[in-house]
Motif scaffolding. Structure first.
Motif, mmCIF file in Angstrom:
data_model
loop_
_atom_site.group_PDB
_atom_site.id
_atom_site.type_symbol
_atom_site.label_atom_id
_atom_site.label_comp_id
_atom_site.label_asym_id
_atom_site.label_seq_id
_atom_site.Cartn_x
_atom_site.Cartn_y
_atom_site.Cartn_z
ATOM 1 N N LYS A 53 1.161 -0.870 -0.038
ATOM 2 C CA LYS A 53 0.243 0.267 -0.046
ATOM 3 C C LYS A 53 0.783 1.388 0.367
ATOM 4 C CE LYS A 53 -4.392 1.649 1.669
ATOM 5 N NZ LYS A 53 -5.142 2.187 3.040
ATOM 6 N N TRP A 104 -6.751 4.325 19.665
ATOM 7 C CA TRP A 104 -8.318 3.456 18.808
ATOM 8 C C TRP A 104 -9.408 3.876 18.902
ATOM 9 C CZ3 TRP A 104 -4.604 0.910 22.364
ATOM 10 C CH2 TRP A 104 -3.454 -0.125 21.658
ATOM 11 N N GLY A 155 -0.797 4.265 11.611
ATOM 12 C CA GLY A 155 -1.568 4.663 12.675
ATOM 13 C C GLY A 155 -1.900 5.950 13.051
ATOM 14 N N TRP A 156 -2.605 6.841 14.010
ATOM 15 C CA TRP A 156 -2.039 7.467 14.338
ATOM 16 C C TRP A 156 -1.920 7.409 16.118
ATOM 17 C CZ3 TRP A 156 -6.212 11.870 13.161
ATOM 18 C CH2 TRP A 156 -6.178 12.042 11.489
ATOM 19 N N ARG A 160 -6.171 9.404 8.303
ATOM 20 C CA ARG A 160 -5.937 7.620 8.757
ATOM 21 C C ARG A 160 -6.008 6.452 8.105
ATOM 22 N NH1 ARG A 160 -8.259 4.513 11.029
ATOM 23 N NH2 ARG A 160 -10.432 4.721 10.313
ATOM 24 N N ARG A 161 -6.272 6.942 7.265
ATOM 25 C CA ARG A 161 -6.364 5.654 6.429
ATOM 26 C C ARG A 161 -4.872 5.460 4.980
ATOM 27 N NH1 ARG A 161 -11.548 2.174 5.889
ATOM 28 N NH2 ARG A 161 -13.501 3.892 7.070
ATOM 29 N N ARG A 162 -4.666 6.442 5.201
ATOM 30 C CA ARG A 162 -3.511 6.880 4.208
ATOM 31 C C ARG A 162 -2.283 7.076 5.434
ATOM 32 N NH1 ARG A 162 -3.014 5.217 -1.475
ATOM 33 N NH2 ARG A 162 -4.909 5.445 -1.770
ATOM 34 N N THR A 163 -2.312 6.423 6.484
ATOM 35 C CA THR A 163 -0.939 6.911 6.964
ATOM 36 C C THR A 163 -0.794 5.343 7.955
ATOM 37 O OG1 THR A 163 -2.664 8.731 8.012
ATOM 38 C CG2 THR A 163 -0.595 7.843 9.650
ATOM 39 N N ASN A 164 0.734 6.039 7.688
ATOM 40 C CA ASN A 164 1.534 4.244 7.529
ATOM 41 C C ASN A 164 1.583 4.400 9.216
ATOM 42 O OD1 ASN A 164 2.722 2.391 7.144
ATOM 43 N ND2 ASN A 164 5.350 3.545 6.728
ATOM 44 N N GLU A 214 -10.617 11.211 8.293
ATOM 45 C CA GLU A 214 -10.274 9.938 7.671
ATOM 46 C C GLU A 214 -10.052 9.320 6.668
ATOM 47 O OE1 GLU A 214 -12.038 5.980 8.712
ATOM 48 O OE2 GLU A 214 -11.773 7.464 10.195
ATOM 49 N N PHE A 215 -9.777 10.089 5.140
ATOM 50 C CA PHE A 215 -8.874 9.933 4.183
ATOM 51 C C PHE A 215 -7.798 9.575 4.642
ATOM 52 C CE2 PHE A 215 -6.043 11.229 1.101
ATOM 53 C CZ PHE A 215 -6.391 10.351 0.356
ATOM 54 N N TYR A 225 1.408 4.298 1.098
ATOM 55 C CA TYR A 225 1.072 5.342 2.609
ATOM 56 C C TYR A 225 1.635 6.958 1.600
ATOM 57 C CZ TYR A 225 -0.108 0.957 4.981
ATOM 58 O OH TYR A 225 -0.476 0.737 5.629
#
Length: 95
Positions: free
Chosen positions: A3, A94, A79-80, A73-77, A70-71, A5
């Motif tokens: 993926k 989480w 997670g936050w 967060r989904r594209r972050t290697n 949200e976009f 990121y």
């Protein structure tokens, strides 16, 4: 297939920051879209907004910001997470 990121966890604090040109382009496009959306809303309101118009505009901006976060967060290697120091004391969040 790996993926791609666009963002990485923030160096300090909570959230993410752009990791490559795609992340910077997404952030710039979102900022431009938000300014354009604000201009369109101001044109339709004509300077005096009723409470319902202001509520709809606020809701629309809130939804746009939530969708972009949200976009991201989904594209972050990775997670936050909250990063307080460089000693790698991290507190995972989480939601």
């Amino acid at each position: 297939m790996t993926k791609d990121y666009w963002f990485k966890p923030a160096t300090w604090g909570y959230g993410a920051e752009p990791a490559n040109w795609k992340g910077w382009a997404a952030l710039l496009a979102f900022a431009i879209a938000l300014v354009a959306l604000f201009a369109v809303v101001m044109l339709f309101i004509d300077g005096e907004a009723s409470r319902s118009e202001a509520a709809w505009a606020s809701a629309f901006f809130g939804i746009a910001i939530y969708a972009f976060l949200e976009f991201v967060r989904r594209r972050t290697n990775g997670g936050w997470i909250i990063r307080w120091t460089e000693d790698y004391f991290v507190l995972p969040i989480w939601f």
